[in-house]
Design a protein around this motif. Structure first.
Motif, mmCIF file in Angstrom:
data_model
loop_
_atom_site.group_PDB
_atom_site.id
_atom_site.type_symbol
_atom_site.label_atom_id
_atom_site.label_comp_id
_atom_site.label_asym_id
_atom_site.label_seq_id
_atom_site.Cartn_x
_atom_site.Cartn_y
_atom_site.Cartn_z
ATOM 1 N N TYR A 14 0.823 -1.207 0.000
ATOM 2 C CA TYR A 14 0.000 0.000 0.000
ATOM 3 C C TYR A 14 0.862 1.264 0.000
ATOM 4 C CZ TYR A 14 -3.477 3.446 1.366
ATOM 5 O OH TYR A 14 -4.288 4.555 1.396
ATOM 6 N N LYS A 15 1.956 1.248 0.761
ATOM 7 C CA LYS A 15 2.858 2.404 0.806
ATOM 8 C C LYS A 15 3.399 2.741 -0.590
ATOM 9 C CE LYS A 15 6.067 2.622 3.979
ATOM 10 N NZ LYS A 15 7.105 2.150 4.943
ATOM 11 N N LYS A 16 3.705 1.719 -1.341
ATOM 12 C CA LYS A 16 4.287 1.921 -2.672
ATOM 13 C C LYS A 16 3.268 2.477 -3.678
ATOM 14 C CE LYS A 16 7.694 -1.751 -2.015
ATOM 15 N NZ LYS A 16 8.028 -3.162 -2.301
ATOM 16 N N MET A 17 1.979 2.372 -3.348
ATOM 17 C CA MET A 17 0.940 2.857 -4.259
ATOM 18 C C MET A 17 0.827 4.391 -4.261
ATOM 19 S SD MET A 17 -1.942 -0.001 -3.328
ATOM 20 C CE MET A 17 -3.287 0.781 -4.219
ATOM 21 N N GLY A 52 1.287 11.469 8.687
ATOM 22 C CA GLY A 52 2.284 12.216 9.444
ATOM 23 C C GLY A 52 2.491 13.638 9.002
ATOM 24 N N GLN A 53 1.867 14.053 7.893
ATOM 25 C CA GLN A 53 2.111 15.396 7.356
ATOM 26 C C GLN A 53 1.505 16.499 8.214
ATOM 27 O OE1 GLN A 53 1.942 15.283 2.691
ATOM 28 N NE2 GLN A 53 0.404 13.853 3.472
ATOM 29 N N GLY A 54 0.478 16.169 8.979
ATOM 30 C CA GLY A 54 -0.228 17.204 9.732
ATOM 31 C C GLY A 54 0.235 17.366 11.166
ATOM 32 N N ASP A 104 8.228 13.471 14.032
ATOM 33 C CA ASP A 104 9.628 13.483 14.483
ATOM 34 C C ASP A 104 9.841 12.500 15.633
ATOM 35 O OD1 ASP A 104 10.180 15.391 12.596
ATOM 36 O OD2 ASP A 104 10.172 17.084 13.994
ATOM 37 N N PHE A 105 8.830 12.377 16.479
ATOM 38 C CA PHE A 105 8.933 11.495 17.651
ATOM 39 C C PHE A 105 8.842 10.026 17.267
ATOM 40 C CE2 PHE A 105 6.541 9.507 21.348
ATOM 41 C CZ PHE A 105 7.675 9.313 22.131
ATOM 42 N N LYS A 160 8.274 6.535 8.999
ATOM 43 C CA LYS A 160 7.968 5.156 8.608
ATOM 44 C C LYS A 160 6.765 4.611 9.383
ATOM 45 C CE LYS A 160 10.663 1.149 7.226
ATOM 46 N NZ LYS A 160 11.953 0.482 7.279
ATOM 47 N N CYS A 161 6.699 4.982 10.656
ATOM 48 C CA CYS A 161 5.589 4.538 11.506
ATOM 49 C C CYS A 161 4.286 5.229 11.098
ATOM 50 C CB CYS A 161 5.925 4.846 12.966
ATOM 51 S SG CYS A 161 4.638 4.422 14.126
ATOM 52 N N LEU A 162 4.337 6.538 10.922
ATOM 53 C CA LEU A 162 3.118 7.301 10.621
ATOM 54 C C LEU A 162 2.525 6.964 9.257
ATOM 55 C CD1 LEU A 162 1.776 9.548 12.467
ATOM 56 C CD2 LEU A 162 4.049 8.835 13.162
#
Length: 482
Positions: free
Chosen positions: A18-21, A34-36, A42-43, A47-49
């Motif tokens: 899914y990440k690669k899509m 994680g963009q918002g 950062d914490f 990769k996790c977000l």
């Protein structure tokens, strides 16, 4: 177990795909990969977000799995020797509650040891089942509750032939195992379901030298804390079912309380950890046992501290012992377990699982290394040298047999009033009082408050135990039945 199949991790693999899509998210969660929330990203790391996502067709849905989650559940069932395995993301507490609520409805009896985790009694508050408590054996020297005697279980079954189920701890917090196979066979002879709380027994499924697991003896359900000793993320667990239980009905029960927004971080951690244990568990836990036994031997050389083990086995209330549990009796050096717990954390930078009135518990599992074991041993030796004192006046027991006056549900929801703890003797308790961890109630709703119990609570507070359960956050007032 099919080791060839166990090499797969369907949920993890689906997330990577899914990440690669590079899909543009107009769904929840709102941080949008994680963009918002830069500080959170950062914490925890980008990769996790990026895999903290919502249920969708390519990733399946935990409430009604039809693809990758369904496949992952099938692999987990194969690994644990179960008919089916459910991914649980509300912790093992929700798995224990699902077992009880699947087996019992309002007014049904369930036989259980009184030293159950609060989650089991919470389930009784919710569903209205009636507990038939079997008081566990007690080791008076150590002050700890043991397992259930087969004689006491038989007596409870004979006196309550209409009970629907029996719940068994496997093992207890201290590593004690009841005669699981004998109790299971006895319960099945009387058409009762067998539910096993294996919050601390994940490793039993992956090493043949450890005590028997619930599924291996034919139990009907087992709640397994994969996160405690199996290496997955906190709050992730499995509920295993066996025999002729309806998978569809159990999922309906789970869905009464489990979130509809299941965390893919938790589910993928279960998927990956199951794969690791299925492929490497025998070797992993052989090493864990080796480290724990070494620590036990070295601690017992210190003098005054007693790291107990298989010598406690008596074939009944201690039918077997989990050698990965490093339980240590501290009272003979004049210190309560909770005092040693605090000293280890505050002065030595070592965080153990819990300390109670007379004992501490260090969990040894998949992530431990020999150097950390050596540090624990040397710290305990120094604590003994620096802090040892006369044990006169110390409390000499942990477990107090309860006097049950009402069902937990009736007592919890009835009219109540708040009184000072010291003025509550003789009343019926309407809430919980417990030290956490381990979360085993000192008082549960419906139990009579005695002077012995009040003395224990006062002593636990004095020694620094973290008490929970009452509406009053200071544990000075308690709700009683009017």
């Amino acid at each position: 177990m099919n080791k060839e199949l166990q090499n797969k991790s369907p949920i993890y693999e689906a997330l990577e795909k899914y990440k690669k899509m590079r899909v543009v998210p107009f769904d929840v969660p709102g941080h949008k990969r994680g963009q918002g929330n830069k500080e959170l990203t950062d914490f925890l790391g980008e990769k996790c977000l990026t895999v903290d996502v919502n249920s969708m067709k390519p990733l399946d849905n935990l409430c009604h799995p039809v693809s990758v989650i369904k496949e992952a559940e099938s692999l987990a069932a194969d690994a644990f020797g179960a008919k089916h395995a459910f991914f649980m993301v509300n912790g093992t507490s929700s798995a224990v509650q699902a077992m009880v609520m699947a087996a019992c409805k309002r007014g049904d009896k369930i036989i259980m040891p009184r030293n159950v985790h609060r989650s089991a009694i919470n389930a009784l508050v919710v569903c209205g089942a009636v507990p038939v408590y079997v008081n566990p054996g007690v080791n008076k020297e150590l002050g700890i509750p043991l397992g259930m005697s087969i004689h006491d279980v038989k007596k409870a079954i004979d006196e309550n032939p209409d009970a629907k189920a029996i719940l068994i701890n496997n093992p207890t917090y201290y590593g004690i195992c009841s005669p699981l196979k004998a109790i299971t066979e006895l319960a099945h002879e009387h058409k009762m379901l067998v539910l096993v709380d294996e919050a601390h027994g994940t490793h039993f499924y992956f090493n043949e030298d450890l005590p028997a697991s619930g599924m291996s003896v034919g139990a009907d359900m087992a709640a397994v804390s994969m996160h405690k000793t199996g290496g997955s993320l906190t709050q992730s667990s499995f509920l295993l079912i066996n025999n002729e239980l309806s998978k569809g009905y159990i999922r309906q029960i789970i869905n009464l309380t489990q979130t509809t927004s299941a965390s893919y971080l938790l589910m993928s951690s279960l998927d990956i950890s199951r794969k690791n244990l299925a492929l490497n568990g025998q070797e992993i836990f052989a090493n864990v046992v080796k480290m724990a036994e070494y620590a036990r031997k070295e601690i017992n050389k210190i003098g005054g501290l007693y790291a107990f083990g298989r010598e406690l086995i008596n074939g009944d209330t201690v039918y077997d012992f989990d050698t990965t549990k490093l339980s240590i009796h501290t009272r003979d050096i004049g210190l309560a377990g909770i005092e040693v717990y605090d000293i280890l954390r505050d002065d030595y930078g070592i965080q153990i699982e819990f300390g109670d009135i007379g004992n501490i518990l260090a969990i040894i599992s998949v992530g431990d290394k020999p150097l950390a074991i050596e540090r624990l041993i040397s710290s305990l030796s120094e604590i003994k040298r620096l802090y040892c004192k006369d044990k006169a006046g110390m409390f000499d027991h942990e477990y107090i047999n309860p006097s049950v006056a009402m069902t937990p549900q009736e007592a919890f929801y009835t009219d109540k009033k708040s009184v000072l703890m010291k003025d509550s003797e003789g009343s019926i308790c309407s809430e919980f009082v417990m030290c956490y961890p381990p979360g085993i109630p000192i008082l549960a709703p419906g139990e009579r408050i005695t002077k012995e119990i009040l003395d224990y609570i006062a002593y636990a507070k004095e020694k620094g135990c973290f008490l929970t359960g009452t509406q009053d956050i200071n544990i000075e007032y308690i709700n009683i039945v009017i």
